[in-house]
Design a protein around this motif. Structure first.
Motif, PDB file in Angstrom:
ATOM      1  N   SER A  74       0.690  -1.179   0.197  1.00 28.07           N
ATOM      2  CA  SER A  74       0.022   0.610   0.113  1.00 28.07           C
ATOM      3  C   SER A  74       0.861   0.940   0.053  1.00 28.07           C
ATOM      4  O   SER A  74       1.839   1.284   0.660  1.00 28.07           O
ATOM      5  CB  SER A  74      -1.151  -0.190   1.387  1.00 28.07           C
ATOM      6  OG  SER A  74      -1.305   1.853   1.962  1.00 28.07           O
TER       7      SER A  74
ATOM      8  N   GLY B  61      -2.693  -2.297   4.218  1.00 27.53           N
ATOM      9  CA  GLY B  61      -1.902  -1.160   4.490  1.00 27.53           C
ATOM     10  C   GLY B  61      -2.725   0.311   5.250  1.00 27.53           C
ATOM     11  O   GLY B  61      -1.787   1.019   5.071  1.00 27.53           O
TER      12      GLY B  61
ATOM     13  N   ILE C 136      -0.972  -0.226   8.522  1.00 28.34           N
ATOM     14  CA  ILE C 136       0.495   0.752   8.699  1.00 28.34           C
ATOM     15  C   ILE C 136       0.240   2.485   9.236  1.00 28.34           C
ATOM     16  O   ILE C 136       0.785   3.331   9.876  1.00 28.34           O
ATOM     17  CB  ILE C 136       1.095   0.259   7.656  1.00 28.34           C
ATOM     18  CG1 ILE C 136       1.285  -1.088   7.502  1.00 28.34           C
ATOM     19  CG2 ILE C 136       2.295   1.534   7.600  1.00 28.34           C
ATOM     20  CD1 ILE C 136       2.343  -1.475   5.731  1.00 28.34           C
TER      21      ILE C 136
ATOM     22  N   ILE D  44       0.425   3.828   1.406  1.00 26.61           N
ATOM     23  CA  ILE D  44       0.538   4.575   2.722  1.00 26.61           C
ATOM     24  C   ILE D  44       1.574   4.138   3.467  1.00 26.61           C
ATOM     25  O   ILE D  44       2.229   4.594   3.924  1.00 26.61           O
ATOM     26  CB  ILE D  44      -0.382   4.607   3.547  1.00 26.61           C
ATOM     27  CG1 ILE D  44      -1.593   5.089   2.565  1.00 26.61           C
ATOM     28  CG2 ILE D  44      -0.530   4.868   5.250  1.00 26.61           C
ATOM     29  CD1 ILE D  44      -3.513   4.560   3.017  1.00 26.61           C
ATOM     30  N   ALA D  45       2.352   3.022   2.764  1.00 21.63           N
ATOM     31  CA  ALA D  45       3.067   2.446   3.903  1.00 21.63           C
ATOM     32  C   ALA D  45       4.976   2.982   4.197  1.00 21.63           C
ATOM     33  O   ALA D  45       5.260   2.502   4.457  1.00 21.63           O
ATOM     34  CB  ALA D  45       3.461   0.549   3.249  1.00 21.63           C
ATOM     35  N   TRP D  46       4.863   3.481   2.401  1.00 24.83           N
ATOM     36  CA  TRP D  46       5.995   4.147   1.940  1.00 24.83           C
ATOM     37  C   TRP D  46       6.065   5.599   2.887  1.00 24.83           C
ATOM     38  O   TRP D  46       7.167   6.203   3.215  1.00 24.83           O
ATOM     39  CB  TRP D  46       6.162   4.742   0.651  1.00 24.83           C
ATOM     40  CG  TRP D  46       6.153   3.100  -0.138  1.00 24.83           C
ATOM     41  CD1 TRP D  46       5.346   2.614  -0.571  1.00 24.83           C
ATOM     42  CD2 TRP D  46       7.439   2.517  -0.605  1.00 24.83           C
ATOM     43  NE1 TRP D  46       5.508   2.014  -1.087  1.00 24.83           N
ATOM     44  CE2 TRP D  46       6.778   1.975  -1.524  1.00 24.83           C
ATOM     45  CE3 TRP D  46       8.928   3.319  -0.467  1.00 24.83           C
ATOM     46  CZ2 TRP D  46       7.875   0.894  -2.074  1.00 24.83           C
ATOM     47  CZ3 TRP D  46      10.172   2.363  -0.713  1.00 24.83           C
ATOM     48  CH2 TRP D  46       9.354   1.159  -1.488  1.00 24.83           C
ATOM     49  N   ILE D  47       4.886   6.403   4.336  1.00 23.46           N
ATOM     50  CA  ILE D  47       4.974   7.491   4.612  1.00 23.46           C
ATOM     51  C   ILE D  47       6.214   7.417   4.930  1.00 23.46           C
ATOM     52  O   ILE D  47       6.911   8.732   4.383  1.00 23.46           O
ATOM     53  CB  ILE D  47       3.538   7.667   5.778  1.00 23.46           C
ATOM     54  CG1 ILE D  47       2.793   7.711   4.524  1.00 23.46           C
ATOM     55  CG2 ILE D  47       3.862   8.278   6.210  1.00 23.46           C
ATOM     56  CD1 ILE D  47       1.155   7.827   5.628  1.00 23.46           C
ATOM     57  N   PRO D  48       7.008   6.411   5.963  1.00 20.28           N
ATOM     58  CA  PRO D  48       7.805   6.584   6.996  1.00 20.28           C
ATOM     59  C   PRO D  48       9.643   7.020   5.714  1.00 20.28           C
ATOM     60  O   PRO D  48      10.134   8.000   5.850  1.00 20.28           O
ATOM     61  CB  PRO D  48       7.923   5.347   7.341  1.00 20.28           C
ATOM     62  CG  PRO D  48       7.175   4.921   7.381  1.00 20.28           C
ATOM     63  CD  PRO D  48       6.343   5.363   6.454  1.00 20.28           C
ATOM     64  N   ILE D  49       9.063   5.884   5.608  1.00 18.08           N
ATOM     65  CA  ILE D  49      10.575   6.329   3.849  1.00 18.08           C
ATOM     66  C   ILE D  49      10.611   7.672   2.929  1.00 18.08           C
ATOM     67  O   ILE D  49      11.571   7.970   2.843  1.00 18.08           O
ATOM     68  CB  ILE D  49      10.486   5.083   2.762  1.00 18.08           C
ATOM     69  CG1 ILE D  49      10.409   3.669   3.118  1.00 18.08           C
ATOM     70  CG2 ILE D  49      11.393   5.072   1.058  1.00 18.08           C
ATOM     71  CD1 ILE D  49      11.979   3.424   3.481  1.00 18.08           C
TER      72      ILE D  49
ATOM     73  N   MET E 280       9.662  -2.169   6.032  1.00 21.12           N
ATOM     74  CA  MET E 280       9.585  -1.632   4.125  1.00 21.12           C
ATOM     75  C   MET E 280       9.710  -2.596   3.931  1.00 21.12           C
ATOM     76  O   MET E 280       8.483  -3.137   2.859  1.00 21.12           O
ATOM     77  CB  MET E 280      10.492  -0.450   3.146  1.00 21.12           C
ATOM     78  CG  MET E 280       9.494   0.309   2.578  1.00 21.12           C
ATOM     79  SD  MET E 280       7.354   0.460   3.308  1.00 21.12           S
ATOM     80  CE  MET E 280       7.100  -0.039   2.043  1.00 21.12           C
TER      81      MET E 280
ATOM     82  N   LEU F 167      14.695   0.748   8.873  1.00 19.01           N
ATOM     83  CA  LEU F 167      13.332   1.356   7.664  1.00 19.01           C
ATOM     84  C   LEU F 167      12.659   0.671   6.643  1.00 19.01           C
ATOM     85  O   LEU F 167      12.026   0.029   6.490  1.00 19.01           O
ATOM     86  CB  LEU F 167      13.806   3.266   8.405  1.00 19.01           C
ATOM     87  CG  LEU F 167      12.224   3.700   8.005  1.00 19.01           C
ATOM     88  CD1 LEU F 167      11.261   3.651   9.007  1.00 19.01           C
ATOM     89  CD2 LEU F 167      12.940   4.770   7.760  1.00 19.01           C
TER      90      LEU F 167
ATOM     91  N   LEU G 105       1.328   4.311  12.222  1.00 21.08           N
ATOM     92  CA  LEU G 105       1.483   5.189  11.900  1.00 21.08           C
ATOM     93  C   LEU G 105       1.795   6.772  12.999  1.00 21.08           C
ATOM     94  O   LEU G 105       2.045   7.483  13.509  1.00 21.08           O
ATOM     95  CB  LEU G 105       2.184   5.963  10.987  1.00 21.08           C
ATOM     96  CG  LEU G 105       3.247   4.961  10.263  1.00 21.08           C
ATOM     97  CD1 LEU G 105       3.213   5.637   8.129  1.00 21.08           C
ATOM     98  CD2 LEU G 105       4.942   5.555  10.281  1.00 21.08           C
TER      99      LEU G 105
ATOM    100  N   LEU H  40      12.125   6.064  12.662  1.00 20.68           N
ATOM    101  CA  LEU H  40      12.645   6.644  12.025  1.00 20.68           C
ATOM    102  C   LEU H  40      12.354   8.445  13.064  1.00 20.68           C
ATOM    103  O   LEU H  40      13.912   8.958  13.074  1.00 20.68           O
ATOM    104  CB  LEU H  40      11.182   7.525  11.178  1.00 20.68           C
ATOM    105  CG  LEU H  40      11.093   8.881  10.398  1.00 20.68           C
ATOM    106  CD1 LEU H  40      11.846   8.505   9.317  1.00 20.68           C
ATOM    107  CD2 LEU H  40       9.702   9.117  10.022  1.00 20.68           C
TER     108      LEU H  40
END
Ligand SMILES: Nc1ncnc2c1ncn2[C@@H]1O[C@H](COP(=O)(O)OP(=O)(O)OP(=O)(O)O)[C@@H](O)[C@H]1O
Ligand SMILES: [Mg+2]
Lengths: 273, 261, 260
Positions: B109, C189, C192, B111-116, C233, C229, C196, C220
């Motif tokens: 998803s 999805g 997470i 959204i899972a990329w937010i931290p990255i 992922m 991190l 967060l 983070l």
């Protein structure tokens, strides 16, 4: 007539075509050593059982496929690919669904760079000629089967090809429509009109009576691998449309049927296995 | 007789959807009266007040910022997705590399990329844009490639036979034939992208509607949060409606989409 | 292209990219700011040993499953209702479309207010995200059952129950299952995202709240460990992939009459 005979417009010289069957299957020999001269301006019919390679033969002449062996010449030169001088009418219409009737008809001139006005006018004329007046802005899915066929014919005519390659164009329409379309096809081709620049027609069909009614010569293919079994001259006078109910036609059809009967019987027997 | 039936039909076509909205509003209002604390379920008049305040304040800026994020991310994602699909369809080697990578990345998803994304771009416009880009890329790529691969080969032959060049075949046959699939992908990605955008703005940006929610929460203004939610819902709904309209007008030729519905 | 190449080529390309990446990061001395492939491997080894990753993953998945179940329990009946009763469809559709247009994550402040930060708020977001695919696909399934099927089954003398079992279910199930697949993807999805968002709010105060999302926030903002991190992922990617392909395979096995 004799001068034209000496110089074929299409010449197939010992043409064979072998396919690699999909998904690692063996080889399929679709056509074997077909030799045939097509005369300019003639109406040639090809008949034969399902799967004998009729569509393959047309695709070779159209330039969609190249022969595995042998040579195909168009006006003396080898065929290297599809070209507007050899128009095709496909078994399943192959109209562009996102183009209207007019848009389909004008595609050929458009692709060849004809200006917008000129190609629009021409497409309009052709739509009227094939009886699609009033349907110019319809999409293919809004047309009946017969109307789609007319549209495909007009699209082919728009490029003024020297050769019409037609793959069972009337197979999918009902009987009445088929009779009407046969007559119109003959009219558009120039049946009964002596003319030097009349197009050459190669017409694949399942119907023996259709082949006899339309053609100057009928090529009978045998199946698997496809070979020429017989080439039969149809000595009926032109124009042909009025001959539909003449006994002579039925006699020739009978005669032809006896030629291909064994072939058909064998095909059915094979299919049973 | 006929006329009154027509009138009745017309009224119903408005009344029915309206009654659903009214029912929701009434339910909410009752909940707010029952609730122990008015902040828990802010009553409608307070939400309306917050909405009016917002409209006089930053609403337009927030909407513009969000739509800007959406346009930037969706635009780049759609273009790249289409290009990749064309390349993959044309060159088997490219497909052999891209296909498995896409298959792996696709289920993740956005959204899972937010931290990255925060790591890569820092807090700002980059985060929501990247998320929408990611959300649009795969649905459009996968659908377009599928559409291109399913193009009827006889249509290509027909065009070649009529004299079309290679380029013309791509622009006038392959692309229109793939368009329904591309649209399906676009609607999917816009839906997912909208959600990802709000999430990205909420935690990783300082502009946009998502950020506005975060902002109101900082001040414990729940009516502000609810007002923003209402705006997000309406715009999300309108965007999909717009795309649906575009779809049925552009795909009028397709029996499955256009025309009568 | 040979099968060996088909599998080998993408791996080769990815490997080349990773090596080039490693060299570039080392050459530019940006370790710690930009993730390093070898660092990712390191943290993978370290984290699997101390077990935080797996316990976080476990509690996230638990919430996904519960939220998914709640969504199914709410979504399937609503879908059946609006799929079979046209008036309900016409009245509820705009409301549902509007609610669907709201990003689930936007409800976080309200959800925290209503349910607290301890994980129930995340559960709310998950259920909210997953409920719409259930509603949409179930209603579509109910709507698509052709009237003629009912007539046919009735004229064969089938009773009501048999009708449902032999006609309605086989026709509707594939749609519902597809909805469930989408719902699962949305649920996973949004857990997470929810963790967060909540994690960012309660960063330092309430470390007890575990989950892969919180773990990422921690990594983070607190530990600033970019390699870890990226590892998270990758783990998320693998779980997403497994969920997706697992459900696809289940659908193919359980309902072989579905296309695709
Ligand atoms: N691209 C291809 N790959 C493999 N085999 C093919 C291919 N095209 C045709 N064939 C095979 O070649 C043979 C001839 O096919 P073709 O389509 O030319 O027959 P046909 O006479 O037109 O049949 P029909 O009357 O059904 O249209 C068939 O056995 C067919 O399976
Ligand atoms: Mg054929």
């Amino acid at each position: 007539m004799d001068a034209a005979m000496s110089k074929p417009i299409i010449r197939l010289d010992a043409v064979s075509k072998t396919f690699q069957a999909p998904r690692g299957g063996g080889m399929v020999e679709a056509l074997r050593e077909i030799s045939l001269d097509v005369r300019p301006g003639e109406f040639l019919s090809i008949i034969g059982p399902s799967g004998c390679g009729k569509s393959t033969l047309l695709s070779l002449v159209a330039g969609f496929l190249s022969p595995s062996a042998g040579e195909i010449l168009f006006e003396g030169k080898p065929i290297t690919g599809p070209a507007p001088e050899r128009g095709v009418m496909f078994q399943d219409y192959a109209l562009f669904p996102w183009r209207t009737v007019i848009g389909n008809i004008e595609f050929g001139p458009f692709a060849r760079g004809v200006g917008r006005r000129a190609r629009r006018d021409k497409a309009g004329e052709l739509a009227e000629l094939v009886g699609l007046k009033g349907f110019e802005d319809r999409y293919p899915h809004e047309l009946s089967g017969g109307m789609r066929q007319r549209c495909a014919l007009a699209r082919l005519l728009a490029n003024e090809p020297k050769v019409w390659l037609m793959d069972e164009p009337l197979a999918a329409v009902d009987l009445q429509t088929r009779i009407i379309l046969q007559d119109e096809l003959l009219r558009l081709w120039g049946d009964g009109v002596e003319s030097a620049d009349r197009p050459t027609v190669v017409f694949v069909t399942h119907g023996i009576d259709e082949a006899v009614l339309l053609a100057d010569r009928v090529v009978v293919l045998a199946r698997r691998p496809g070979r020429i079994k017989a080439v039969i001259d149809i000595d009926l006078p032109r124009p042909r449309a009025p001959l539909r109910s003449v006994p002579e036609v039925a006699r020739i059809v009978d005669q032809l049927w006896s030629v291909i009967r064994d072939e058909a019987a064998m095909a059915i027997a094979e299919e049973g296995n | 007789m006929r006329r009154s039936a027509g009138l009745r039909h017309f009224l119903l076509s408005w009344l029915e959807p309206l009654s659903g909205v009214v029912a929701l509003a009434v339910g909410w209002q009752i909940a707010s009266m029952v609730a122990a604390n008015p902040t828990l379920v802010p009553p409608l008049q307070t939400i309306w007040g917050a909405l009016v305040d917002l409209a006089h304040g930053d609403l337009v800026n927030d909407i513009v910022a969000s739509l800007f994020h959406l346009a930037g991310g969706f635009g780049t994602g759609a273009i790249l997705g289409l290009l990749l699909a064309l390349l993959c369809a044309r060159f088997e080697l490219v497909a052999a590399v891209i296909d498995p990578i896409a298959e792996f990345l696709r289920p993740i998803s956005a959204i899972a990329w937010i931290p990255i994304a925060i790591l890569l771009f820092g807090v700002g416009q980059g985060v929501p844009m990247f998320l929408i880009f990611y959300a649009s890329l795969f649905p459009i790529f996968v659908n377009a490639l599928d559409g291109i691969r399913r193009v009827d080969p006889t249509l290509v032959r027909a065009a070649e036979m009529l004299g079309a060049s290679r380029r013309l075949v791509v622009t006038h046959i392959v692309l229109p034939a793939a368009l329904p699939a591309v649209f399906a992908g676009a609607r999917l990605s816009l839906g997912v992208g909208w959600v990802a955008m709000v999430a990205g703005e909420l935690v990783g940006a300082d502009t946009g509607l998502g950020y506005r929610i975060e902002y109101f929460q900082e001040f414990f203004s729940m009516e502000g949060v609810m007002a923003t939610i209402v705006v997000i819902g309406i715009i999300g709904y309108l965007l999909d409606a717009l795309l649906r309209l575009l779809q049925s007008s552009l795909l009028r030729w397709s029996p499955a989409h256009g025309g009568s519905r | 292209m040979s099968p060996a190449m088909r599998i080998g080529l993408p791996f080769a390309v990815v490997a080349i990219v990773l090596v080039a990446w490693e060299i570039a990061v080392r050459a530019s001395h940006t370790q710690g700011l930009v993730p390093l492939p070898s660092g990712v491997v390191h943290s993978a080894l370290a984290l699997t040993e101390d077990g935080t990753l797996f316990s976080a993953l476990g509690s996230s998945l638990e919430r996904v499953v519960i939220g998914f179940a709640i969504a199914a329990a709410i979504g399937i009946p609503i879908g059946l209702a609006i799929g079979t009763v046209p008036v309900l469809d016409r009245t509820l559709r705009p409301v549902l479309d509007g609610l669907r247009g709201v990003a689930p994550i936007a409800w976080i402040p309200m959800a925290i207010l209503w349910l607290g930060v301890r994980g129930d708020a995340a559960l709310f977001v998950v259920a909210y995200a997953a409920v719409f695919p259930f509603i949409l696909n179930t209603s579509e399934a109910a709507r698509r059952i052709p009237r003629s099927l009912f007539h046919a089954a009735e004229s064969l003398g089938a009773g009501r129950l048999l009708l449902i079992r032999s006609v309605v279910l086989p026709g509707a199930l594939p749609f519902v299952f597809t909805g469930a697949r989408i719902a699962m993807a949305f649920a996973w999805g949004s857990i997470i995202a929810a963790e967060l968002a909540i994690g960012i709010k309660v960063q330092t105060a309430r470390r007890a709240v575990a989950g892969i999302g919180q773990l990422m926030v921690d990594t983070l903002y607190v530990r600033r460990d970019v390699d870890a991190l990226v590892l998270y992922m990758i783990v998320i990617g693998i779980v997403s992939f497994l969920i997706d392909s697992g459900l696809r395979r289940a659908q193919a096995r359980l309902m072989p009459w579905t296309q695709r």
